[in-house]
Motif scaffolding. Structure first.
Motif, PDB file in Angstrom:
ATOM      1  N   GLN A   5      46.185  30.237  45.654  1.00 27.33           N
ATOM      2  CA  GLN A   5      47.132  30.910  44.757  1.00 27.33           C
ATOM      3  C   GLN A   5      46.559  31.059  43.341  1.00 27.33           C
ATOM      4  N   GLU A   6      45.716  30.129  42.940  1.00 21.84           N
ATOM      5  CA  GLU A   6      45.052  30.250  41.634  1.00 21.84           C
ATOM      6  C   GLU A   6      44.125  31.475  41.635  1.00 21.84           C
ATOM      7  N   TYR A   7      43.422  31.697  42.728  1.00 25.45           N
ATOM      8  CA  TYR A   7      42.542  32.852  42.846  1.00 25.45           C
ATOM      9  C   TYR A   7      43.351  34.155  42.892  1.00 25.45           C
ATOM     10  N   VAL A   8      44.489  34.121  43.568  1.00 26.96           N
ATOM     11  CA  VAL A   8      45.364  35.298  43.592  1.00 26.96           C
ATOM     12  C   VAL A   8      45.805  35.625  42.160  1.00 26.96           C
ATOM     13  N   ALA A   9      46.205  34.613  41.409  1.00 23.66           N
ATOM     14  CA  ALA A   9      46.643  34.829  40.023  1.00 23.66           C
ATOM     15  C   ALA A   9      45.504  35.388  39.164  1.00 23.66           C
ATOM     16  N   GLU A  10      44.289  34.890  39.361  1.00 24.22           N
ATOM     17  CA  GLU A  10      43.139  35.368  38.587  1.00 24.22           C
ATOM     18  C   GLU A  10      42.821  36.835  38.875  1.00 24.22           C
ATOM     19  N   ALA A  11      43.244  37.334  40.025  1.00 21.34           N
ATOM     20  CA  ALA A  11      42.977  38.734  40.379  1.00 21.34           C
ATOM     21  C   ALA A  11      43.800  39.699  39.537  1.00 21.34           C
ATOM     22  N   LYS A  12      44.845  39.207  38.896  1.00 25.66           N
ATOM     23  CA  LYS A  12      45.693  40.031  38.026  1.00 25.66           C
ATOM     24  C   LYS A  12      46.223  41.275  38.748  1.00 25.66           C
ATOM     25  N   GLN A  13      46.519  41.116  40.039  1.00 21.11           N
ATOM     26  CA  GLN A  13      47.104  42.163  40.876  1.00 21.11           C
ATOM     27  C   GLN A  13      46.210  43.391  41.017  1.00 21.11           C
ATOM     28  N   PHE A  64      38.265  44.076  51.145  1.00 18.40           N
ATOM     29  CA  PHE A  64      38.600  44.069  49.723  1.00 18.40           C
ATOM     30  C   PHE A  64      37.847  42.975  48.997  1.00 18.40           C
ATOM     31  N   THR A  65      37.754  43.153  47.709  1.00 19.41           N
ATOM     32  CA  THR A  65      37.295  42.117  46.797  1.00 19.41           C
ATOM     33  C   THR A  65      38.107  42.268  45.524  1.00 19.41           C
ATOM     34  N   THR A  66      38.263  41.178  44.795  1.00 19.79           N
ATOM     35  CA  THR A  66      38.961  41.252  43.519  1.00 19.79           C
ATOM     36  C   THR A  66      37.945  41.197  42.391  1.00 19.79           C
ATOM     37  N   GLY A  71      35.995  32.089  34.906  1.00 24.67           N
ATOM     38  CA  GLY A  71      34.955  31.380  35.649  1.00 24.67           C
ATOM     39  C   GLY A  71      34.377  32.186  36.797  1.00 24.67           C
ATOM     40  N   GLY A  72      34.654  33.502  36.819  1.00 23.32           N
ATOM     41  CA  GLY A  72      34.155  34.360  37.886  1.00 23.32           C
ATOM     42  C   GLY A  72      34.960  34.258  39.177  1.00 23.32           C
ATOM     43  N   LYS A  73      36.146  33.669  39.107  1.00 22.60           N
ATOM     44  CA  LYS A  73      36.958  33.507  40.324  1.00 22.60           C
ATOM     45  C   LYS A  73      37.294  34.860  40.920  1.00 22.60           C
ATOM     46  N   ARG A  74      36.969  34.991  42.215  1.00 24.21           N
ATOM     47  CA  ARG A  74      37.230  36.233  42.934  1.00 24.21           C
ATOM     48  C   ARG A  74      37.439  35.916  44.410  1.00 24.21           C
ATOM     49  N   MET A  75      38.125  36.834  45.091  1.00 28.00           N
ATOM     50  CA  MET A  75      38.387  36.708  46.525  1.00 28.00           C
ATOM     51  C   MET A  75      37.820  37.928  47.214  1.00 28.00           C
ATOM     52  N   SER A  76      37.381  37.754  48.456  1.00 32.80           N
ATOM     53  CA  SER A  76      36.956  38.899  49.237  1.00 32.80           C
ATOM     54  C   SER A  76      37.202  38.626  50.711  1.00 32.80           C
ATOM     55  N   LEU A 123      37.300  34.738  51.420  1.00 31.53           N
ATOM     56  CA  LEU A 123      36.296  33.918  50.763  1.00 31.53           C
ATOM     57  C   LEU A 123      36.690  33.771  49.295  1.00 31.53           C
ATOM     58  N   LEU A 124      36.820  32.541  48.847  1.00 32.63           N
ATOM     59  CA  LEU A 124      37.069  32.249  47.434  1.00 32.63           C
ATOM     60  C   LEU A 124      35.723  31.908  46.821  1.00 32.63           C
ATOM     61  N   ASP A 125      35.363  32.602  45.763  1.00 33.78           N
ATOM     62  CA  ASP A 125      34.047  32.436  45.159  1.00 33.78           C
ATOM     63  C   ASP A 125      34.208  32.429  43.646  1.00 33.78           C
ATOM     64  N   SER A 126      33.284  31.770  42.962  1.00 32.94           N
ATOM     65  CA  SER A 126      33.316  31.751  41.496  1.00 32.94           C
ATOM     66  C   SER A 126      31.921  31.454  40.979  1.00 32.94           C
ATOM     67  N   PHE A 127      31.786  31.456  39.660  1.00 35.55           N
ATOM     68  CA  PHE A 127      30.504  31.134  39.043  1.00 35.55           C
ATOM     69  C   PHE A 127      30.308  29.625  38.915  1.00 35.55           C
ATOM     70  N   VAL A 128      31.367  28.834  39.113  1.00 35.06           N
ATOM     71  CA  VAL A 128      31.291  27.393  38.857  1.00 35.06           C
ATOM     72  C   VAL A 128      31.617  26.515  40.061  1.00 35.06           C
ATOM     73  N   GLU A 129      32.212  27.069  41.112  1.00 41.84           N
ATOM     74  CA  GLU A 129      32.539  26.282  42.296  1.00 41.84           C
ATOM     75  C   GLU A 129      31.817  26.869  43.503  1.00 41.84           C
ATOM     76  N   ALA A 130      31.558  26.028  44.470  1.00 47.53           N
ATOM     77  CA  ALA A 130      30.929  26.497  45.711  1.00 47.53           C
ATOM     78  C   ALA A 130      31.913  27.426  46.440  1.00 47.53           C
ATOM     79  N   PRO A 131      31.400  28.460  47.104  1.00 44.04           N
ATOM     80  CA  PRO A 131      32.272  29.347  47.863  1.00 44.04           C
ATOM     81  C   PRO A 131      33.032  28.565  48.940  1.00 44.04           C
ATOM     82  N   GLU A 132      34.256  29.023  49.201  1.00 41.84           N
ATOM     83  CA  GLU A 132      35.073  28.386  50.237  1.00 41.84           C
ATOM     84  C   GLU A 132      35.803  29.447  51.031  1.00 41.84           C
TER      85      GLU A 132
END
Length: 137
Positions: A5-13, A64-66, A71-76, A123-132
């Protein structure tokens, strides 16, 4: 463990939606709303006569990707199916209520087509955390 849900919020819709028909890919940035009952379902509202609607009707497999957030948080996801939704605008309107920029581009959403994106994994990915990878059942 990353918070979906944090990654969803970072996508800013906003997400980049990819479709393909006859081996021809096409991408565009679209606004989305998340289904509060089904977290792995996003809604996209679109004019009915645009290419993406016809492309989805011809091939329901999309990706899709956001855009990167803090911190580079994105979903795809490339495990997405899309379809014209059975939902009506009044049913999903609250999902877009806080998105003033979206409303400026969609002055009459009640006359538009509602697309439903359902994904089995993301896939949840960022510049600071390992992809999950997150799987939905």
């Amino acid at each position: 463990m990353a918070d979906f849900q944090e990654y969803v919020a970072e996508a800013k819709q906003l997400l980049v939606l990819a479709t393909a028909v006859a081996d021809q890919p096409s991408v565009r940035v679209v606004g989305f709303g998340q289904d509060p009952e089904v977290p792995n379902r996003f809604y996209v509202v679109s004019k009915p006569d645009v290419a993406k609607v016809a492309q989805i009707q011809a091939n329901d497999k999309v990706a899709f990707t956001t855009m990167p957030g803090a911190g580079g948080k994105r979903m795809s996801s490339n495990k997405v199916t899309a379809k014209i939704s059975d939902k009506t605008w009044p049913e999903i309107e609250p999902l877009f209520a806080d998105n003033k920029g979206w409303h400026s581009g969609h002055p009459h959403p009640e006359a538009e087509t509602i697309l439903e994106l359902n994904f089995d994994s993301v896939l949840l990915d960022s510049f600071v955390e390992a992809p999950e990878a997150i799987e939905f059942k």
